[in-house]
Design an enzyme around this catalytic site. Structure first.
Site, PDB file in Angstrom:
ATOM      1  CB  VAL A 214      -0.949   0.011   1.221  1.00  0.00           C
ATOM      2  CG1 VAL A 214      -1.733   1.319   1.283  1.00  0.00           C
ATOM      3  CG2 VAL A 214      -1.898  -1.172   1.162  1.00  0.00           C
TER       4      VAL A 214
ATOM      5  CG  ASP B 118       9.264  -0.158   6.071  1.00  0.00           C
ATOM      6  OD1 ASP B 118       8.191  -0.321   5.465  1.00  0.00           O
ATOM      7  OD2 ASP B 118       9.763  -1.034   6.810  1.00  0.00           O
TER       8      ASP B 118
ATOM      9  CB  CYS C 220      -7.482  -7.617   2.217  1.00  0.00           C
ATOM     10  SG  CYS C 220      -6.180  -6.381   2.060  1.00  0.00           S
TER      11      CYS C 220
ATOM     12  NE  ARG D 214       1.767  -9.694   3.810  1.00  0.00           N
ATOM     13  CZ  ARG D 214       1.487  -8.385   3.796  1.00  0.00           C
ATOM     14  NH1 ARG D 214       1.486  -7.700   4.921  1.00  0.00           N
ATOM     15  NH2 ARG D 214       1.199  -7.786   2.665  1.00  0.00           N
TER      16      ARG D 214
END
Length: 428
Positions: free
Chosen positions: A15, A33, A258, A329
């Site tokens: 994202v 990050d 998600c 993931r």
């Protein structure tokens, strides 16, 4: 908002990075990050996710850093960190809280903090704002402001990109919402929708994937029913799909960060207010069970083929959570593999897209370098619709297998008639 407005993006994953490079075409950007390896790769123009081109990454308008003090220069800070669930399927806000603490420690007066991470309705104002106030010593709506703009990035999708998906924005004041709308309009050509409140925007995001989850669960339940009835699910969906208003969802393994996670965020908030969601959690139960159902079907087909299940050899093709992305993931293919292993089956895994190091680190599995490495196999399970698999013909597989082989095509990507001539073929 003008070209001097400095924007920081916290979290440079699927994202954050596309957003950062898009904003850098109009504003100076700080890309932050906590992973130093990720930052070093980006400084060299390397994106391990495969979402952004090297030339865009190397835009001199972006500064990539692990130094949180640089956030003090930002006028707008956008947080795009993961929001998974824990082992009890409750929201795991560790990354979100940690990022908010970092932002709070480096918050200057007048800054707008925007959250793009998927959360339950109320999270931004009830969880994040108090952390920002505590860490910064500043007062919300006087010294700093917050907004919410749900991400709609679809990894691996080259058609639906950041710039052509309508952006929902919301702010703690009308002025905040308008300022954010002005920023996002610079990069989102499809336009901006200003939601009336942050909670509305949060709720809109969390139901988008919940809706998909429920519809796929319906398809998976139909697939299980039609399997009992001896009916080909794909043929049924093809026939039903000729009606103009039939929703064209397909059965499959629902993984990733998600669709399988977001419904639990909504369910968590529902329980908090004394409401017990039934349809939402029913969909989750069905989709969580689907990998087990497929594994059990593989075992039944092996028995039908006259093979000894224990120590039989199965090749699983694809382990990422969706096609053409390296992300593993929360991949439900792993659940399928674990279930097959519970039956004593020797499982070999091949995936030309996944990162072998990540697969080994997170799942303890070694990826094959070549399909033939552990051949011959008693059966093959094609689990992910990678483009590398689409053009394969029966002859490509026949050299990999033993006599009377089982072939499971979970996504139905191969012609049933053609493959049924050569294998004991089944698809979800």
């Amino acid at each position: 908002m003008d070209s001097k407005t400095k924007i920081a993006v916290v979290g440079l994953g699927y994202v954050g990075l596309p957003l950062a490079v898009a904003l850098a075409k109009h504003f100076p950007v700080i890309g932050f990050d906590i992973n130093p390896d990720r930052i070093e790769e980006l400084k060299k123009g390397i994106d391990r996710t495969g979402e952004v081109d090297s030339q865009d990454i190397l835009n001199p308008n972006i500064v990539y850093t692990t130094d949180e003090k640089l956030l003090r220069e930002a006028d707008v800070i956008i947080v795009t960190v993961p929001t998974p669930t824990d082992k009890y399927k409750n929201p795991d806000l560790r990354f979100l809280k940690s990022a908010t603490q970092t932002v709070g420690r480096n918050l200057k007066k007048g800054t707008i903090v925007v959250y793009e991470s998927t959360v339950f309705p109320g999270c931004t104002e009830e969880v994040c704002v108090p952390i920002l106030e505590k860490e910064s010593g500043l007062t919300w709506k006087r010294d700093f402001f917050v907004g919410y703009s749900p991400e709609r990035i679809n990894p691996g999708d080259k058609k639906h990109r950041l710039e052509n998906i309508v952006k929902v924005v919301a702010g703690d004041t009308p002025q905040t919402a308008q300022r954010l709308a002005d920023i996002y309009r610079k990069v989102v050509k499809a336009g901006v929708h200003i939601a009336p409140s942050i909670k509305v925007a949060e709720a809109a995001k969390v139901i988008e994937n919940t809706q998909r989850d429920i519809n796929i669960a319906f398809m998976n339940e139909l697939a299980m029913l039609f399997d009992k009835l001896g009916i080909d699910t794909r043929a049924v969906l093809e026939a039903a799909g000729t009606k103009w208003n039939f929703l064209k969802f397909e059965p499959g393994l629902v993984g990733g960060h998600c669709i399988p996670e977001d419904p639990y965020y909504l369910a968590y908030k529902a329980r908090e207010v004394g409401f017990h969601p039934q349809l939402i959690l029913a969909g989750r139960r069905i989709n969580d069970y689907t990998p087990i159902f497929v594994a059990q079907k593989v075992v039944k087909l092996l028995i039908k083929a006259g093979k000894v299940v224990q120590n039989s050899k199965i090749l699983v093709m694809g382990i990422t959570f969706k096609e053409n992305v390296p992300d593993t993931r929360n991949s439900k293919v792993v659940d399928l593999i674990r279930e097959l292993q519970e039956y004593g089956i020797q499982v070999s895994v091949y995936d030309p897209v996944a990162d072998p190091r990540e697969v080994k680190k997170y799942y303890g599995l070694d990826l094959l370098k070549d399909l033939r490495e552990n051949a011959p196999y008693d059966g093959i399970v094609v689990a992910v619709k990678h483009k590398e698999f689409l053009e394969l013909k029966p002859e490509h597989f026949k050299e990999l297998i033993k006599e009377n082989p089982v072939f499971v095509d979970i996504k139905g990507i191969y012609p049933k008639g053609e493959f049924s001539e050569h294998f004991i073929y089944w698809r979800l």
